[in-house]
Design a protein around this motif. Sequence first.
Motif, short mmCIF file in Angstrom:
data_model
loop_
_atom_site.label_atom_id
_atom_site.label_comp_id
_atom_site.label_asym_id
_atom_site.label_seq_id
_atom_site.Cartn_x
_atom_site.Cartn_y
_atom_site.Cartn_z
N LEU A 118 -4.44 84.09 103.89
CA LEU A 118 -5.83 84.32 103.48
C LEU A 118 -6.80 84.14 104.63
CD1 LEU A 118 -5.85 82.58 99.99
CD2 LEU A 118 -5.79 85.03 100.48
N ALA A 119 -6.32 83.60 105.75
CA ALA A 119 -7.18 83.43 106.93
C ALA A 119 -7.78 84.77 107.35
CB ALA A 119 -6.39 82.81 108.07
N GLU A 120 -7.06 85.85 107.09
CA GLU A 120 -7.55 87.18 107.44
C GLU A 120 -8.79 87.56 106.62
OE1 GLU A 120 -4.17 89.71 106.79
OE2 GLU A 120 -2.97 88.68 108.30
N ARG A 121 -8.97 86.92 105.47
CA ARG A 121 -10.10 87.22 104.59
C ARG A 121 -11.31 86.31 104.83
NH1 ARG A 121 -7.19 87.73 98.64
NH2 ARG A 121 -5.47 89.09 99.24
N VAL A 122 -11.11 85.26 105.60
CA VAL A 122 -12.19 84.30 105.86
C VAL A 122 -13.22 84.95 106.79
CG1 VAL A 122 -12.74 82.06 106.93
CG2 VAL A 122 -10.68 82.31 105.53
N PRO A 123 -14.52 84.83 106.47
CA PRO A 123 -15.53 85.39 107.35
C PRO A 123 -15.38 84.85 108.78
CG PRO A 123 -16.53 84.66 105.30
CD PRO A 123 -15.10 84.19 105.29
N ALA A 124 -15.62 85.72 109.74
CA ALA A 124 -15.40 85.38 111.16
C ALA A 124 -16.11 84.09 111.56
CB ALA A 124 -15.85 86.53 112.05
N GLU A 125 -17.32 83.87 111.05
CA GLU A 125 -18.09 82.69 111.47
C GLU A 125 -17.49 81.38 110.94
OE1 GLU A 125 -20.14 84.29 107.73
OE2 GLU A 125 -19.27 85.16 109.55
N LEU A 126 -16.57 81.46 109.98
CA LEU A 126 -15.95 80.24 109.43
C LEU A 126 -14.53 80.01 109.94
CD1 LEU A 126 -17.18 80.28 105.74
CD2 LEU A 126 -17.96 78.81 107.61
N ARG A 127 -14.01 80.95 110.67
CA ARG A 127 -12.65 80.77 111.19
C ARG A 127 -12.66 79.65 112.23
NH1 ARG A 127 -11.19 87.14 111.64
NH2 ARG A 127 -11.26 87.47 109.38
N GLY A 128 -11.69 78.77 112.12
CA GLY A 128 -11.60 77.65 113.06
C GLY A 128 -12.49 76.48 112.70
N THR A 129 -13.12 76.49 111.52
CA THR A 129 -14.02 75.40 111.15
C THR A 129 -13.32 74.16 110.59
OG1 THR A 129 -14.43 76.45 108.99
CG2 THR A 129 -16.05 76.85 110.75
N PRO A 130 -12.20 74.31 109.87
CA PRO A 130 -11.61 73.10 109.30
C PRO A 130 -10.81 72.32 110.33
CG PRO A 130 -10.29 74.97 108.66
CD PRO A 130 -11.49 75.51 109.43
N PRO A 131 -10.59 71.04 110.05
CA PRO A 131 -9.73 70.26 110.95
C PRO A 131 -8.29 70.76 110.84
CG PRO A 131 -10.26 69.00 108.98
CD PRO A 131 -11.07 70.27 108.91
N GLU A 132 -7.53 70.54 111.87
CA GLU A 132 -6.11 70.89 111.85
C GLU A 132 -5.40 70.06 110.78
OE1 GLU A 132 -4.27 73.15 113.75
OE2 GLU A 132 -6.26 73.87 114.35
N ALA A 133 -4.36 70.63 110.21
CA ALA A 133 -3.57 69.88 109.23
C ALA A 133 -2.70 68.86 109.94
CB ALA A 133 -2.69 70.84 108.43
N GLY A 134 -2.46 67.74 109.28
CA GLY A 134 -1.55 66.74 109.81
C GLY A 134 -0.13 67.27 109.81
N PRO A 135 0.75 66.67 110.58
CA PRO A 135 2.11 67.18 110.71
C PRO A 135 2.91 67.18 109.41
CG PRO A 135 1.90 65.05 111.79
CD PRO A 135 0.52 65.47 111.37
N ALA A 136 2.58 66.32 108.47
CA ALA A 136 3.34 66.26 107.22
C ALA A 136 2.70 67.06 106.09
CB ALA A 136 3.50 64.80 106.79
N SER A 137 1.52 67.62 106.32
CA SER A 137 0.86 68.38 105.27
C SER A 137 1.53 69.74 105.10
CB SER A 137 -0.62 68.60 105.62
OG SER A 137 -1.22 69.44 104.64
N PRO A 138 1.79 70.13 103.85
CA PRO A 138 2.36 71.45 103.62
C PRO A 138 1.32 72.57 103.66
CG PRO A 138 2.17 70.28 101.55
CD PRO A 138 1.73 69.33 102.63
N PHE A 139 0.04 72.22 103.79
CA PHE A 139 -1.06 73.19 103.75
C PHE A 139 -1.54 73.58 105.14
CE2 PHE A 139 -1.21 71.27 99.58
CZ PHE A 139 -1.47 72.35 98.76
N THR A 140 -2.05 74.81 105.23
CA THR A 140 -2.70 75.31 106.43
C THR A 140 -4.18 75.48 106.13
OG1 THR A 140 -0.70 76.49 107.08
CG2 THR A 140 -2.78 77.20 108.10
N PRO A 141 -5.07 74.77 106.81
CA PRO A 141 -6.50 74.87 106.53
C PRO A 141 -7.04 76.29 106.75
CG PRO A 141 -6.04 72.93 107.83
CD PRO A 141 -4.79 73.75 107.82
N LEU A 142 -7.97 76.70 105.89
CA LEU A 142 -8.57 78.03 105.97
C LEU A 142 -10.01 77.99 106.47
CD1 LEU A 142 -7.20 79.53 102.64
CD2 LEU A 142 -6.59 80.23 104.97
#
Length: 192
Positions: A89-113
Motif C-alpha cells: 500500500l506504500a505505492e498508494r500513500v501520498p508522496a508528501e507522507l512517504r517516509g514519515t513513520p518511524p521504522e518498524a522494530g526488528p520483531a514487528s511483523p508490520f511495515t509502517p506506511l
Amino acid sequence: MRVPVSTHTERNWLIHEIAPDFEVEDVWEIPARLTPETFPRAVRDMADGDPNRSPSAISRFLFAVRWRLGELLGWDDDGHGTDGRVASLAERVPAELRGTPPEAGPASPFTPLYLTDDEYAAELANATVHGVLHLSIAPDDRGHVTRIAVLVRTNGWFGRFYMALIKPFRYLFVYPPLMRELGARWSRDSTT
C-alpha cells in the motif's frame, strides 16, 4: 474495549483513500487519552511492537503457534507478502507522507506506511491476508479518544476461513490484554 466499526468508518481518515478495497475487521478503543503531542511516542512504541513480549501468556502462546504454523506451511515465505503476492500500500500513500513513520522494530511483523498528526498506518501481508493496523486519535468531549482499527483483504476462501477461525482467539485472548497494556503504558507515558 471493542467499539462499532462505524466509529472508524464515519471519520474522514486518509486510510479510507489508501485502502478502499479493504474491510474494517475490528475497531478497539484504547484506554489512553493521547494528545497530538503524545501520539508520536505511542506510534514509536507501536512500531517497535513485538507480539512475543505480550503481557498475556495466552497471547504469546497463540502468536508462537501462528509463527510456527506459518513456518511449517510457508504462509510467511518470500513471495506471499508485499514482495510478490500483493503490492504494498506504500505505492498508494501520498508522496508528501512517504517516509514519515518511524521504522518498524526488528520483531514487528508490520511495515509502517505513513504518519500524520492523528493517524498511523502499517501493513503486513502473508498467504492468508493483506492487513493494515490503523492507530488514531480523534477529538471527543473529554479530549481525544485513541483507537486501533484492523483492516483486511483476505486471500480467497482460505483467508476468509482463517480469519473466521482466529476471531474468537483475537477477541478473547489477544486484543483485550493488548488494549489494557497499551492503555496503561501510554497513560503512564503521557503524564511524564
